[in-house]
Motif scaffolding. Sequence first.
Motif, PDB file in Angstrom:
ATOM      1  N   SER A 136       0.812  -0.950  -0.007  1.00 34.35           N
ATOM      2  CA  SER A 136      -0.735   0.170  -0.092  1.00 34.35           C
ATOM      3  C   SER A 136       0.736   0.710   0.157  1.00 34.35           C
ATOM      4  N   THR A 137       1.950   0.992   0.775  1.00 36.02           N
ATOM      5  CA  THR A 137       2.950   2.296   0.897  1.00 36.02           C
ATOM      6  C   THR A 137       3.581   2.894  -0.723  1.00 36.02           C
ATOM      7  N   VAL A 138       4.091   3.715  -1.570  1.00 41.05           N
ATOM      8  CA  VAL A 138       4.542   4.077  -2.001  1.00 41.05           C
ATOM      9  C   VAL A 138       6.214   4.679  -2.273  1.00 41.05           C
ATOM     10  N   SER A 139       7.013   3.626  -3.127  1.00 43.18           N
ATOM     11  CA  SER A 139       8.561   4.401  -2.708  1.00 43.18           C
ATOM     12  C   SER A 139       8.708   5.424  -4.305  1.00 43.18           C
ATOM     13  N   VAL A 140       9.186   6.498  -3.012  1.00 42.15           N
ATOM     14  CA  VAL A 140       9.406   7.598  -4.541  1.00 42.15           C
ATOM     15  C   VAL A 140      11.258   8.113  -4.372  1.00 42.15           C
ATOM     16  N   GLN A 141      11.292   8.583  -5.150  1.00 35.83           N
ATOM     17  CA  GLN A 141      12.891   9.143  -5.076  1.00 35.83           C
ATOM     18  C   GLN A 141      12.554  10.002  -6.635  1.00 35.83           C
ATOM     19  N   SER A 154      18.758  13.370  -2.624  1.00 37.89           N
ATOM     20  CA  SER A 154      19.132  12.911  -1.293  1.00 37.89           C
ATOM     21  C   SER A 154      19.852  11.261  -0.972  1.00 37.89           C
ATOM     22  N   SER A 155      20.192  11.032  -1.901  1.00 37.89           N
ATOM     23  CA  SER A 155      21.180  10.134  -1.583  1.00 37.89           C
ATOM     24  C   SER A 155      23.122  10.163  -2.199  1.00 37.89           C
ATOM     25  N   LEU A 156      22.385  11.240  -3.268  1.00 38.65           N
ATOM     26  CA  LEU A 156      23.407  11.637  -4.031  1.00 38.65           C
ATOM     27  C   LEU A 156      23.715  13.521  -3.370  1.00 38.65           C
ATOM     28  N   VAL A 157      24.131  13.917  -1.861  1.00 38.41           N
ATOM     29  CA  VAL A 157      23.888  15.455  -2.020  1.00 38.41           C
ATOM     30  C   VAL A 157      25.118  16.084  -2.632  1.00 38.41           C
ATOM     31  N   ILE A 167      21.057  15.812 -14.890  1.00 37.71           N
ATOM     32  CA  ILE A 167      21.408  14.986 -15.350  1.00 37.71           C
ATOM     33  C   ILE A 167      22.114  13.933 -13.367  1.00 37.71           C
ATOM     34  N   GLY A 168      21.814  12.741 -13.328  1.00 34.28           N
ATOM     35  CA  GLY A 168      22.781  12.495 -12.773  1.00 34.28           C
ATOM     36  C   GLY A 168      21.924  10.950 -12.665  1.00 34.28           C
ATOM     37  N   ASP A 169      22.395  10.288 -11.091  1.00 30.65           N
ATOM     38  CA  ASP A 169      22.498   8.553 -11.006  1.00 30.65           C
ATOM     39  C   ASP A 169      21.070   8.909  -9.859  1.00 30.65           C
ATOM     40  N   ILE A 170      20.431   8.350  -9.365  1.00 27.38           N
ATOM     41  CA  ILE A 170      19.210   7.893  -8.834  1.00 27.38           C
ATOM     42  C   ILE A 170      19.343   6.743  -8.172  1.00 27.38           C
ATOM     43  N   GLN A 171      19.447   6.921  -6.850  1.00 27.99           N
ATOM     44  CA  GLN A 171      19.012   5.394  -5.906  1.00 27.99           C
ATOM     45  C   GLN A 171      17.556   4.549  -6.019  1.00 27.99           C
ATOM     46  N   LEU A 172      17.519   3.544  -6.437  1.00 27.17           N
ATOM     47  CA  LEU A 172      15.773   3.206  -6.457  1.00 27.17           C
ATOM     48  C   LEU A 172      16.432   1.299  -5.299  1.00 27.17           C
ATOM     49  N   ASP A 173      15.303   1.668  -4.364  1.00 27.12           N
ATOM     50  CA  ASP A 173      15.446   0.978  -3.314  1.00 27.12           C
ATOM     51  C   ASP A 173      14.072   0.255  -2.923  1.00 27.12           C
ATOM     52  N   ASN A 174      14.614  -1.390  -3.745  1.00 28.05           N
ATOM     53  CA  ASN A 174      12.729  -2.142  -3.507  1.00 28.05           C
ATOM     54  C   ASN A 174      12.646  -2.802  -2.292  1.00 28.05           C
ATOM     55  N   ILE A 175      11.396  -2.294  -1.700  1.00 33.40           N
ATOM     56  CA  ILE A 175      11.560  -3.429  -0.127  1.00 33.40           C
ATOM     57  C   ILE A 175      11.555  -4.718  -0.909  1.00 33.40           C
ATOM     58  N   GLY A 176      10.612  -5.072  -1.891  1.00 32.76           N
ATOM     59  CA  GLY A 176       9.795  -6.154  -2.440  1.00 32.76           C
ATOM     60  C   GLY A 176      10.993  -7.138  -2.664  1.00 32.76           C
ATOM     61  N   ASP A 177      10.648  -8.260  -2.998  1.00 32.40           N
ATOM     62  CA  ASP A 177      11.001  -9.494  -3.476  1.00 32.40           C
ATOM     63  C   ASP A 177      11.053 -10.314  -4.908  1.00 32.40           C
ATOM     64  N   VAL A 178      10.551  -8.329  -5.408  1.00 36.14           N
ATOM     65  CA  VAL A 178      10.467  -8.766  -7.269  1.00 36.14           C
ATOM     66  C   VAL A 178      10.260  -8.006  -7.839  1.00 36.14           C
ATOM     67  N   ASP A 179      10.168  -7.955  -9.410  1.00 31.77           N
ATOM     68  CA  ASP A 179      10.279  -6.331 -10.114  1.00 31.77           C
ATOM     69  C   ASP A 179       9.123  -5.538  -9.693  1.00 31.77           C
ATOM     70  N   SER A 180       9.280  -4.618  -9.372  1.00 31.18           N
ATOM     71  CA  SER A 180       8.523  -3.455  -9.253  1.00 31.18           C
ATOM     72  C   SER A 180       8.067  -2.358 -10.596  1.00 31.18           C
ATOM     73  N   TYR A 181       7.053  -2.391 -10.963  1.00 27.59           N
ATOM     74  CA  TYR A 181       6.586  -1.247 -12.253  1.00 27.59           C
ATOM     75  C   TYR A 181       6.793   0.429 -11.996  1.00 27.59           C
ATOM     76  N   PRO A 182       7.541   0.958 -12.232  1.00 25.42           N
ATOM     77  CA  PRO A 182       7.605   2.491 -11.398  1.00 25.42           C
ATOM     78  C   PRO A 182       6.443   3.422 -12.659  1.00 25.42           C
ATOM     79  N   VAL A 183       5.986   4.475 -12.080  1.00 22.31           N
ATOM     80  CA  VAL A 183       5.526   5.790 -12.645  1.00 22.31           C
ATOM     81  C   VAL A 183       6.343   6.775 -13.024  1.00 22.31           C
ATOM     82  N   TRP A 184       6.662   7.172 -13.845  1.00 15.56           N
ATOM     83  CA  TRP A 184       7.434   8.070 -14.168  1.00 15.56           C
ATOM     84  C   TRP A 184       6.693  10.161 -14.520  1.00 15.56           C
TER      85      TRP A 184
END
Length: 277
Positions: A136-141, A154-157, A167-184
């Motif tokens: 039910s929670t949404v992970s956001v970067q 926030s993770s690459l100050v 331009i830059g890298d973005i860290q994705l922390d997926n607490i699930g155990d299968v792939d998740s579909y992002p919304v951009w």
Amino acid sequence: METDRDVLDLNGVQTRGTGFQATAGLTGLGLPAVDVQWLEGAGDGARFRGQRVLSRDLDMPLDIVGQDRDHLRRLISRLARAMATECSLVLVDEAGVRWSTPVHRVGGGEISLGGGERDLQTVITFRAPDPFFTASTVSVQRVGGDTSAAPFLSSLVTLPVAASQAIGDIQLDNIGDVDSYPVWEVHGPGRDLTVTSPVGEHLRWTGALKAGERLIVDTRSGTVRDGTGANRYALLAPAPRFWTVPPGTSTASVTFLDTTDQSAVVCSWRPRRWVVI
């Protein structure tokens, strides 16, 4: 168990003494079955070509306890109405996160009422067309935005930021155990968005957004729409890859040109799990 019109607490007997109680013996919460494709050649053995996860069946034993015989009948009627349409099976883990999957009743539900009894037991069989449980929670970067109010990432100050491009890298922390579909969700002004997966897959949108305009790319449904709902799919570069967020921690990259401090790229997703215990 939740429907559009009702919520059945399956721990009601333990907490209140009456209602519905899921009892020991629930099956179907393990790893779902898979359909595996193999390439059979002229030589020995075979080569793995891929797989898809199949729907899962769950057998749920229920204890239904009423205040009296009439109340028990009303509980049975309530259960029958809930099971008549699609409902959601919701599990809450130890951290308080709600995980749900849609289910349909495909069998079970046999009951036997004895004289003067105010409780009964039954087993209901559900089929979950989506074999995964979704959080039910949404992970956001977030990439970009007003850097005077918050770091660019926030993770690459320490990441340097050019005034005219994000331009830059973005860290994705997926607490699930299968792939998740992002919304951009992309906020203008800016043009020529490219998001690159941790393994190098590219999704590029070649259009432009003015200040105040918004673009939403839903990788699960494969849709690209602006803030008004208009279809902007045609502005994708050839052979777009609607890539997924892998479980665990990974790094993706984002580029968005001709930006200002009001421009931003927001990536969100709902983690999914095979099993919730």
